[in-house]
Design a protein around this motif. Structure first.
Motif, short mmCIF file in Angstrom:
data_model
loop_
_atom_site.label_atom_id
_atom_site.label_comp_id
_atom_site.label_asym_id
_atom_site.label_seq_id
_atom_site.Cartn_x
_atom_site.Cartn_y
_atom_site.Cartn_z
N LEU A 1 5.80 -3.88 3.97
CA LEU A 1 6.98 -3.31 4.53
C LEU A 1 8.17 -2.81 3.31
N ASP A 2 7.66 -3.55 2.27
CA ASP A 2 8.58 -3.38 1.02
C ASP A 2 7.72 -2.50 -0.04
N ALA A 3 8.46 -1.30 -0.59
CA ALA A 3 7.59 -0.78 -1.63
C ALA A 3 7.56 -1.44 -2.91
N GLU A 4 8.29 -2.36 -3.17
CA GLU A 4 8.46 -3.12 -4.31
C GLU A 4 8.94 -4.39 -4.01
N PRO A 5 8.56 -5.48 -4.68
CA PRO A 5 9.26 -6.82 -4.52
C PRO A 5 10.93 -6.64 -4.61
N CYS A 6 11.41 -7.36 -3.67
CA CYS A 6 12.91 -7.47 -3.38
C CYS A 6 13.40 -9.02 -3.86
N ARG A 7 14.69 -8.98 -4.47
CA ARG A 7 15.48 -10.06 -4.72
C ARG A 7 15.44 -11.02 -3.54
N GLY A 8 15.23 -12.27 -3.67
CA GLY A 8 15.19 -13.18 -2.64
C GLY A 8 16.71 -13.78 -2.55
N ALA A 9 16.54 -14.95 -1.79
CA ALA A 9 17.72 -15.49 -1.38
C ALA A 9 18.20 -16.64 -2.48
N ARG A 10 17.16 -16.93 -3.26
CA ARG A 10 17.56 -18.03 -4.40
C ARG A 10 17.45 -17.34 -5.70
N PRO A 11 17.99 -18.01 -6.63
CA PRO A 11 17.81 -17.63 -8.12
C PRO A 11 16.30 -17.48 -8.42
N GLY A 12 15.95 -16.37 -9.07
CA GLY A 12 14.78 -16.46 -9.59
C GLY A 12 13.48 -16.02 -8.63
N MET A 13 13.86 -15.65 -7.27
CA MET A 13 12.88 -15.56 -6.20
C MET A 13 12.90 -14.07 -5.95
N ARG A 14 11.63 -13.65 -6.08
CA ARG A 14 11.45 -12.13 -5.38
C ARG A 14 10.34 -12.62 -4.07
N VAL A 15 10.42 -11.33 -3.17
CA VAL A 15 9.97 -11.57 -1.86
C VAL A 15 9.40 -10.11 -1.60
N VAL A 16 8.29 -9.93 -0.89
CA VAL A 16 7.81 -9.16 -0.14
C VAL A 16 7.48 -9.29 1.09
N PHE A 17 7.83 -8.11 2.17
CA PHE A 17 7.47 -8.51 3.47
C PHE A 17 6.29 -7.51 4.11
N MET A 18 5.31 -8.18 4.83
CA MET A 18 4.15 -7.62 5.17
C MET A 18 4.13 -7.83 6.77
N TYR A 19 3.32 -7.08 7.36
CA TYR A 19 3.36 -6.90 8.71
C TYR A 19 1.91 -6.97 9.23
N LEU A 20 1.51 -8.04 10.01
CA LEU A 20 0.05 -8.11 10.72
C LEU A 20 0.49 -7.38 11.85
N PRO A 21 -0.28 -6.12 12.17
CA PRO A 21 -0.26 -5.59 13.51
C PRO A 21 -0.91 -6.49 14.77
N GLU A 22 -1.03 -5.62 15.86
CA GLU A 22 -1.48 -6.35 16.86
C GLU A 22 -2.99 -6.83 16.55
N PRO A 23 -3.47 -7.86 17.40
CA PRO A 23 -2.52 -8.53 18.43
C PRO A 23 -1.42 -9.75 17.98
N ALA A 24 -1.44 -10.09 16.58
CA ALA A 24 -0.65 -10.90 16.13
C ALA A 24 1.13 -10.49 16.31
N GLU A 25 1.13 -9.05 15.70
CA GLU A 25 2.47 -8.70 15.54
C GLU A 25 3.21 -9.67 14.85
N LEU A 26 2.87 -10.03 13.55
CA LEU A 26 3.47 -11.17 12.80
C LEU A 26 3.97 -10.76 11.59
N LEU A 27 5.22 -10.88 11.14
CA LEU A 27 5.96 -10.82 9.77
C LEU A 27 5.47 -11.69 8.87
N VAL A 28 5.01 -11.40 7.84
CA VAL A 28 4.64 -12.31 6.76
C VAL A 28 5.56 -12.23 5.66
N GLU A 29 6.28 -13.35 5.08
CA GLU A 29 6.98 -13.04 3.75
C GLU A 29 6.04 -13.68 2.53
#
Length: 112
Positions: free
Chosen positions: A54-82
């Motif tokens: 879901l992210d073209a490149e890593p984003c700054r996270g909520a904590r110092p020194g943290m980077r995150v990427v969000f991914m999505y697992l489609p049906e049947p799970a429909e699960l967001l993975v960070e």
């Protein structure tokens, strides 16, 4: 598994990201987060397994020194993975190793 953390999320007011999901589906699992050592490697590996980045490149996270990427697992799970990466892998963050993930390296993460 060397640590586990559970974060309970509740909107503090109108407009947060979780509001639409709560309205559509009601309370329940919002997403799973995994601490990884190499974001690029894990994004590539999980894309090959069918997850959508879901992210073209890593984003700054909520904590110092943290980077995150969000991914999505489609049906049947429909699960967001960070995917979470800290500048240093010895950061005091809970860590759950993903099957097939690279083993921890020299203590320095590969967060962009």
């Amino acid at each position: 598994m060397t640590g586990t953390a559970i974060e309970l999320v509740s909107p503090a007011g109108p407009g947060p990201a979780v509001e639409g999901r709560l309205t559509e589906r009601g309370p329940g699992l919002y997403h799973l987060a995994f601490v990884v050592d190499d974001l690029d490697h894990e994004v590539h590996r999980l894309r090959a397994a069918g997850l959508l980045a879901l992210d073209a490149e890593p984003c700054r996270g909520a904590r110092p020194g943290m980077r995150v990427v969000f991914m999505y697992l489609p049906e049947p799970a429909e699960l967001l993975v960070e995917l979470v990466c800290y500048d240093r892998v010895d950061h005091p963050a809970p860590r759950v190793d993903l099957p097939g993930a690279r083993p921890p390296g020299d203590g320095v993460g590969r967060c962009p």
